[in-house]
Design a protein around this motif. Structure first.
Motif, PDB file in Angstrom:
ATOM      1  N   MET A 267      -8.287   4.104  -8.336  1.00  0.00           N
ATOM      2  CA  MET A 267      -7.462   5.200  -8.846  1.00  0.00           C
ATOM      3  C   MET A 267      -6.114   4.676  -9.376  1.00  0.00           C
ATOM      4  SD  MET A 267      -9.085   8.005  -8.801  1.00  0.00           S
ATOM      5  CE  MET A 267     -10.549   7.074  -9.178  1.00  0.00           C
ATOM      6  N   ALA A 268      -5.591   3.654  -8.685  1.00  0.00           N
ATOM      7  CA  ALA A 268      -4.341   3.049  -9.165  1.00  0.00           C
ATOM      8  C   ALA A 268      -4.569   2.382 -10.521  1.00  0.00           C
ATOM      9  CB  ALA A 268      -3.830   2.034  -8.151  1.00  0.00           C
ATOM     10  N   ARG A 269      -5.716   1.727 -10.639  1.00  0.00           N
ATOM     11  CA  ARG A 269      -6.053   1.110 -11.926  1.00  0.00           C
ATOM     12  C   ARG A 269      -6.150   2.198 -13.014  1.00  0.00           C
ATOM     13  NH1 ARG A 269      -7.787  -3.372 -15.050  1.00  0.00           N
ATOM     14  NH2 ARG A 269      -8.032  -2.354 -17.044  1.00  0.00           N
ATOM     15  N   GLN A 270      -6.733   3.322 -12.619  1.00  0.00           N
ATOM     16  CA  GLN A 270      -6.855   4.420 -13.576  1.00  0.00           C
ATOM     17  C   GLN A 270      -5.488   4.947 -13.984  1.00  0.00           C
ATOM     18  OE1 GLN A 270     -10.186   6.962 -12.715  1.00  0.00           O
ATOM     19  NE2 GLN A 270      -9.235   8.700 -13.728  1.00  0.00           N
ATOM     20  N   CYS A 271      -4.549   4.951 -13.035  1.00  0.00           N
ATOM     21  CA  CYS A 271      -3.169   5.360 -13.352  1.00  0.00           C
ATOM     22  C   CYS A 271      -2.622   4.498 -14.494  1.00  0.00           C
ATOM     23  CB  CYS A 271      -2.258   5.151 -12.148  1.00  0.00           C
ATOM     24  SG  CYS A 271      -2.243   6.497 -10.992  1.00  0.00           S
ATOM     25  N   TRP A 272      -2.806   3.207 -14.347  1.00  0.00           N
ATOM     26  CA  TRP A 272      -2.283   2.296 -15.375  1.00  0.00           C
ATOM     27  C   TRP A 272      -2.963   2.589 -16.721  1.00  0.00           C
ATOM     28  CZ3 TRP A 272      -3.670  -3.565 -15.939  1.00  0.00           C
ATOM     29  CH2 TRP A 272      -2.842  -4.142 -16.899  1.00  0.00           C
TER      30      TRP A 272
ATOM     31  N   PHE B 166       2.432   1.622  -3.540  1.00  0.00           N
ATOM     32  CA  PHE B 166       1.621   2.094  -4.674  1.00  0.00           C
ATOM     33  C   PHE B 166       1.180   3.542  -4.476  1.00  0.00           C
ATOM     34  CE2 PHE B 166      -2.522   0.613  -2.707  1.00  0.00           C
ATOM     35  CZ  PHE B 166      -3.363   1.640  -3.111  1.00  0.00           C
TER      36      PHE B 166
ATOM     37  N   HIS C 269      -4.873  -8.187   0.896  1.00  0.00           N
ATOM     38  CA  HIS C 269      -6.098  -7.833   1.615  1.00  0.00           C
ATOM     39  C   HIS C 269      -7.085  -8.990   1.585  1.00  0.00           C
ATOM     40  CE1 HIS C 269      -6.998  -3.688   3.019  1.00  0.00           C
ATOM     41  NE2 HIS C 269      -5.805  -3.459   2.508  1.00  0.00           N
TER      42      HIS C 269
ATOM     43  N   LYS D 278      -8.857   3.860  -3.651  1.00  0.00           N
ATOM     44  CA  LYS D 278      -7.459   4.023  -4.071  1.00  0.00           C
ATOM     45  C   LYS D 278      -7.074   2.950  -5.086  1.00  0.00           C
ATOM     46  CE  LYS D 278      -5.520   6.403  -0.112  1.00  0.00           C
ATOM     47  NZ  LYS D 278      -4.366   6.472   0.764  1.00  0.00           N
ATOM     48  N   LEU D 279      -7.595   1.752  -4.907  1.00  0.00           N
ATOM     49  CA  LEU D 279      -7.320   0.698  -5.893  1.00  0.00           C
ATOM     50  C   LEU D 279      -7.849   1.107  -7.263  1.00  0.00           C
ATOM     51  CD1 LEU D 279      -8.142  -2.696  -4.105  1.00  0.00           C
ATOM     52  CD2 LEU D 279      -5.906  -1.705  -4.556  1.00  0.00           C
TER      53      LEU D 279
ATOM     54  N   TYR E 149      -0.333   0.590 -10.322  1.00  0.00           N
ATOM     55  CA  TYR E 149      -1.424  -0.394 -10.312  1.00  0.00           C
ATOM     56  C   TYR E 149      -0.921  -1.795  -9.961  1.00  0.00           C
ATOM     57  CZ  TYR E 149      -5.201  -3.455 -11.480  1.00  0.00           C
ATOM     58  OH  TYR E 149      -6.153  -4.437 -11.404  1.00  0.00           O
TER      59      TYR E 149
ATOM     60  N   ALA F  73      -1.386  -5.401  -3.222  1.00  0.00           N
ATOM     61  CA  ALA F  73      -2.013  -5.045  -1.937  1.00  0.00           C
ATOM     62  C   ALA F  73      -3.407  -5.659  -1.847  1.00  0.00           C
ATOM     63  CB  ALA F  73      -2.091  -3.524  -1.795  1.00  0.00           C
ATOM     64  N   GLU F  74      -4.113  -5.638  -2.957  1.00  0.00           N
ATOM     65  CA  GLU F  74      -5.466  -6.204  -2.971  1.00  0.00           C
ATOM     66  C   GLU F  74      -5.425  -7.719  -2.733  1.00  0.00           C
ATOM     67  OE1 GLU F  74      -7.501  -5.872  -6.708  1.00  0.00           O
ATOM     68  OE2 GLU F  74      -9.478  -5.995  -5.768  1.00  0.00           O
TER      69      GLU F  74
ATOM     70  N   VAL G 211      -4.301   8.901  -5.260  1.00  0.00           N
ATOM     71  CA  VAL G 211      -3.781   7.742  -4.523  1.00  0.00           C
ATOM     72  C   VAL G 211      -2.917   8.199  -3.343  1.00  0.00           C
ATOM     73  CG1 VAL G 211      -2.135   5.832  -4.706  1.00  0.00           C
ATOM     74  CG2 VAL G 211      -3.879   6.127  -6.452  1.00  0.00           C
TER      75      VAL G 211
ATOM     76  N   PHE H 207      -9.789   2.213   0.881  1.00  0.00           N
ATOM     77  CA  PHE H 207      -8.788   1.433   0.153  1.00  0.00           C
ATOM     78  C   PHE H 207      -9.279   1.088  -1.263  1.00  0.00           C
ATOM     79  CE2 PHE H 207      -7.125  -2.974  -0.658  1.00  0.00           C
ATOM     80  CZ  PHE H 207      -5.836  -2.598  -0.982  1.00  0.00           C
TER      81      PHE H 207
ATOM     82  N   ALA I  92      -0.745  -1.928  -6.352  1.00  0.00           N
ATOM     83  CA  ALA I  92      -2.099  -1.871  -5.782  1.00  0.00           C
ATOM     84  C   ALA I  92      -2.748  -3.248  -5.891  1.00  0.00           C
ATOM     85  CB  ALA I  92      -2.935  -0.826  -6.521  1.00  0.00           C
ATOM     86  N   TRP I  93      -2.502  -3.895  -6.994  1.00  0.00           N
ATOM     87  CA  TRP I  93      -3.061  -5.246  -7.181  1.00  0.00           C
ATOM     88  C   TRP I  93      -2.454  -6.218  -6.164  1.00  0.00           C
ATOM     89  CZ3 TRP I  93      -0.772  -9.732  -9.864  1.00  0.00           C
ATOM     90  CH2 TRP I  93      -1.680 -10.772 -10.028  1.00  0.00           C
TER      91      TRP I  93
ATOM     92  N   MET J 178       0.834  -1.214   0.000  1.00  0.00           N
ATOM     93  CA  MET J 178       0.000   0.000   0.000  1.00  0.00           C
ATOM     94  C   MET J 178       0.864   1.258   0.000  1.00  0.00           C
ATOM     95  SD  MET J 178      -3.023  -1.096   2.615  1.00  0.00           S
ATOM     96  CE  MET J 178      -3.815   0.494   2.717  1.00  0.00           C
TER      97      MET J 178
END
Lengths: 237, 267
Positions: free
Chosen positions: B91-96, A43, A77, B88-89, A67, A73-74, B75, B85, A70-71, A40
């Motif tokens: 938004m991180a996907r949107q970054c990519w 990212f 989680h 933010k995930l 990303y 981290a997911e 993020v 959380f 983030a993936w 976390m």
């Protein structure tokens, strides 16, 4: 010829997974919580840096890696409730104060001329230790009972490889002149862990309470990736 | 690294030229058309079509960079208690996604005969991503900015089809799919985060309306036949916009185009 009607083993002949592992459910969950925490923080930092780096290729790479982590981290989680932790946020924390201090130092650079500092902190310091911690978990945990963690750990370790973070680091190192910050002794950020123990995996990312007992360590003398040791696959003279 | 990063500090390499929004609006080279008249729909028949398309492509390119930066800052800027959380995930996907769009736009720009830095960049898209309230920021970026992206990509996709340019229409269609997803994210999060706070939702929608008016560029984006960027109703509906919302954007754009003052440039 094998008797087709004979009872078959539940394991394929090449399946060398072993049952014992170093980690209990609680220990595995505790470590997974640490992994989630560092992914976390990572990212978030990568996302924040996108606006601060002028190099276009680095900018887009940070966006991509933001990303990826983030993936990861997911994944962690999602794994926590499966390890009987129904309040994941309870375990999502830094393993020790040293790693917290490291993350604070890692995310400190902001200036547009500090791309190298940002990349080195992530790809030369943190990422290798993260991979070491994941590799340690892969090797030490039960290959059968903790297989879902192994799958997440393997994904988290390998998805970085083709995406070029360290490559960006090297190309930036070679194409940009060294910058010396006036405020820092020696000019450049020194990415040293404060003690030798922190530099050794799995210390910085997931310091554990597990005692290393060699008799419990899974031994994999050979496997599908070690082709030179596979029966019948010896190279010809 | 600071929380909240101002638009004037956005890092660029030496090829980029930053223009202040007001300077660009006052640039005499931009067309000044009488109220109610627009530059005209982007079609291959327009004598300046190639130049206008290149300019729009460059605008898309810098817009993608700013969208990438905006999502990245969301993020980073918000603590876990300010932004969930899962947000933010997303938004991180949107970054990519935006990083990919940036790469696609560079390649498409080369394909169309332009290059990085040929046109000036203004940072007003990123400014929508500077709101300190995550809900307002999300609404400004994921509904207003990304909604504009839907309209622009659909316009460019149709232009590519009309020109018989399979590369352009193919890429725009893929990017359009991502943008519909981003707007849908914005619509979903707006609903979720303001479920028990109608006042905050109202503030967010008002902020979106202000940003949408800015992004209509006095009729440059609208439903009139001669609007260079056409409002993409079908894709906006897919992304969670209600008909009433789309009607408001169209009406605001139409009313805005009647006002005296700056007309958007051709491209």
């Amino acid at each position: 010829m094998a008797d087709p009607s004979a009872p078959r083993s539940p394991f394929a002949p090449w399946d060398r997974r072993e049952l014992p592992g170093l980690f209990t459910v609680e220990e595995s969950a505790r470590r997974v919580g640490h992994y989630a925490w560092i992914e976390m923080r990572l990212f978030e930092a990568l996302g924040g840096w996108v606006a601060t780096v002028p190099e276009l290729d680095v900018k887009t790479t940070l966006g991509r890696h933001c990303y990826h982590h983030a993936w990861h981290a997911e994944l962690w989680h999602k794994r926590l409730p499966e390890l009987r932790e129904m309040r994941p946020e309870r375990l999502i924390q830094a393993p020790n104060a040293a790693l917290e201090a490291f993350v604070a130092a890692l995310t400190e650079p902001e200036g547009r001329d500090l791309t190298i500092e940002k990349l080195v902190g992530v790809y030369r310091v943190l990422a290798p230790r993260k991979i070491a911690a994941y590799t340690y978990h892969l090797a030490a945990t039960s290959q059968i009972t903790d297989a879902p963690t192994i799958r997440s750990s393997a994904s988290s370790s390998t998805t970085r490889r083709p995406t070029g973070g360290r490559g960006r680091c090297s190309s930036s190192l070679s194409s940009r002149p060294t910058r010396r910050s006036p405020g820092r002794p020696g000019g450049r950020r020194s990415w040293r862990c404060s003690s030798p123990g922190q530099a050794a995996s799995p210390g910085p990312v997931a310091s554990g309470t597990t005692r290393h007992r060699s008799r419990h360590r899974p031994r994999r003398q050979w496997g599908p990736h070690h082709e030179e040791e596979l029966p019948g696959r010896r190279s010809r003279p | 690294m600071r929380k909240s990063f101002p638009a004037e500090d956005l890092a660029r390499d030496g090829r980029f030229r930053r223009a202040r929004t007001e300077d660009r609006f006052e640039d005499p080279r931009n067309q000044f058309l009488p109220p109610g008249r627009r530059a005209g729909k982007l079609t291959p028949e327009r004598p300046d079509a190639a130049h206008a398309a290149r300019q729009m492509m460059h605008g898309i390119f810098v817009g993608e960079i700013q969208a990438l930066e905006g999502a990245g800052r969301t993020v980073w800027d918000f603590d876990d208690d300010q932004a969930p959380f899962a947000l933010k995930l997303d938004m991180a996907r949107q970054c990519w996604d935006e990083a990919r769009h940036t790469e696609i736009s560079v390649k498409l720009g080369e394909w169309m005969g332009t290059e990085v830095g040929e046109f000036a960049e203004t940072a007003f898209l990123y400014q929508a991503a500077c709101n300190p309230d995550p809900v307002l920021r999300l609404t400004g970026v994921n509904r207003a900015l990304e909604g504009l992206a839907i309209d622009v990509f659909n316009t460019m996709r149709e232009f590519g089809q009309a020109c018989g340019d399979p590369v352009l229409s193919f890429c725009e269609d893929w990017m359009l799919a991502d943008e519909v997803t981003h707007v849908k994210m914005g619509s979903d999060w707006l609903r979720r985060l303001t479920e028990h706070d109608p006042e905050r939702r109202e503030r967010a929608l008002e902020f979106q309306r202000v940003v949408d008016k800015l992004f209509s560029f006095r009729g440059f984006r609208g439903e009139a036949e001669d609007s260079p960027i056409q409002l993409a109703r079908t894709f906006r509906r897919m992304a969670g916009f209600g008909d009433a919302e789309i009607d408001t954007i169209a009406a605001d754009a139409e009313a805005d185009s009647e006002e005296e003052g700056w007309r958007a440039p051709v491209g």
